[in-house]
Design an enzyme around this catalytic site. Structure first.
Site, PDB file in Angstrom:
ATOM      1  N   PHE A  72       0.828  -1.201   0.000  1.00 29.45           N
ATOM      2  CA  PHE A  72       0.000   0.000   0.000  1.00 29.45           C
ATOM      3  C   PHE A  72       0.867   1.257   0.000  1.00 29.45           C
ATOM      4  CE2 PHE A  72      -2.549   3.083   2.609  1.00 29.45           C
ATOM      5  CZ  PHE A  72      -3.637   3.205   1.764  1.00 29.45           C
ATOM      6  N   SER A  99       3.305  -6.941   2.796  1.00 30.35           N
ATOM      7  CA  SER A  99       2.344  -6.055   3.450  1.00 30.35           C
ATOM      8  C   SER A  99       0.947  -6.207   2.855  1.00 30.35           C
ATOM      9  CB  SER A  99       2.850  -4.615   3.373  1.00 30.35           C
ATOM     10  OG  SER A  99       2.154  -3.781   4.257  1.00 30.35           O
ATOM     11  N   MET A 100       0.354  -5.134   2.311  1.00 29.45           N
ATOM     12  CA  MET A 100      -0.938  -5.274   1.648  1.00 29.45           C
ATOM     13  C   MET A 100      -0.830  -6.250   0.489  1.00 29.45           C
ATOM     14  SD  MET A 100      -3.357  -2.530  -0.376  1.00 29.45           S
ATOM     15  CE  MET A 100      -2.311  -2.518  -1.851  1.00 29.45           C
ATOM     16  N   ASP A 111       8.717  -4.285  13.435  1.00 26.75           N
ATOM     17  CA  ASP A 111       7.976  -3.751  12.294  1.00 26.75           C
ATOM     18  C   ASP A 111       7.166  -2.570  12.792  1.00 26.75           C
ATOM     19  OD1 ASP A 111       6.075  -3.252  10.244  1.00 26.75           O
ATOM     20  OD2 ASP A 111       6.174  -5.334   9.569  1.00 26.75           O
ATOM     21  N   HIS A 113       9.878  -3.290   8.428  1.00 26.39           N
ATOM     22  CA  HIS A 113       8.720  -3.683   7.618  1.00 26.39           C
ATOM     23  C   HIS A 113       9.082  -4.072   6.185  1.00 26.39           C
ATOM     24  CE1 HIS A 113       4.616  -4.056   6.368  1.00 26.39           C
ATOM     25  NE2 HIS A 113       4.766  -3.122   5.440  1.00 26.39           N
TER      26      HIS A 113
END
Length: 259
Positions: A25, A93-94, A194, A224
């Site tokens: 994202f 992530s996303m 993270d 992250h």
């Protein structure tokens, strides 16, 4: 709008085993380019698309939402399935959430899933304010470049459009309900530290999927964006080993386009 330098999509024509990589994202393919190139070098066919609204200006992203982002990776997966005999999905992530939804929806059309610091929920009190706040405030501060390695930056937006954040929240709530439909072998790698996605998200994914072949790896030296961080090589090597174990017929090298 022109794409930001380094944010270009990447494709590589390799063998009969393919992998679709999904970026995060407000980020771009730049965060996954080294991973994509590594897998391409092992003979895989690789697709790393640029999600709609990403890689240009945050104003462009504000006009998009999760149906646009998911539709893009869904199209790429279908194209890979036409080209390859066995296909894996992966994401950061996303992008991890997108990969998990692809696995849930495509069933046997996906051989396995690889996720790095997968997002499962928009956390904090601000998440509950999004439905109203997005009509009052256009953006909030960015979330890119959470990287421990000095001198390394992630190509992404320095602002988060709240309309898009609200759409992300809707998407993550939906995919959480679909996680039990994920039955494929799963490799989940998550960072010890993270500052964007908490460890609770990875634990939630592991607790909700129906996969019986599950491998969890802790990344002790990265934040992250671990695919650009100290543990990047381990991510690349472990992901290829995972793919080769499930689909040992990785093909010959081909030609790369973009990135």
């Amino acid at each position: 709008m022109p794409v930001l330098p380094g944010a270009e999509p990447y494709r590589h024509e390799g063998g009969e085993v393919g992998v679709l990589l999904c970026h995060g994202f407000t980020g771009s393919p730049q965060s996954l380019h080294p991973w994509a190139r590594y897998l391409a070098g092992q003979g895989l066919t690789v697709s790393l698309p640029l999600l709609p609204g990403h890689g240009t200006r945050w104003e462009d992203m504000a006009l998009t939402g999760w149906p646009d982002w998911y539709a893009e990776v869904d199209r790429e997966l279908r194209a890979l399935r036409d080209r390859c005999s066995r296909v894996f999905v992966a994401g950061l992530s996303m992008g991890g959430a997108l990969a998990l939804r692809l696995a849930a929806k495509h069933g046997e059309g996906v051989e396995g899933v690889i996720v790095v610091n997968p997002a499962n929920k928009v956390h904090g009190l601000s998440a509950y304010a999004l439905p109203v706040a997005r009509h009052l405030v256009r953006t909030t501060k960015g979330i890119t470049s959470d990287i421990a390695k000095e001198g390394v930056l992630e190509s992404g937006y320095d602002r988060v459009p709240l309309h898009s954040a609200h759409s992300l929240r809707t998407f993550l709530r939906m995919i959480d309900g679909e996680l039990p439909q994920v039955t494929q072998p799963l490799l989940l790698l998550h960072s010890a530290q993270d500052h964007v996605v908490p460890a609770a998200d990875s634990a939630r994914v592991l607790g909700r999927v129906s996969s019986t072949d599950v491998t969890e790896i802790l990344l002790e030296q990265s934040y992250h964006v671990a695919t650009l961080d100290h543990d990047a090589d381990r991510i690349f090597e472990e992901s290829y080993a995972f793919i080769a174990r499930i689909a040992p017929s990785v093909g010959k090298e081909g030609t790369a386009v973009g990135g």
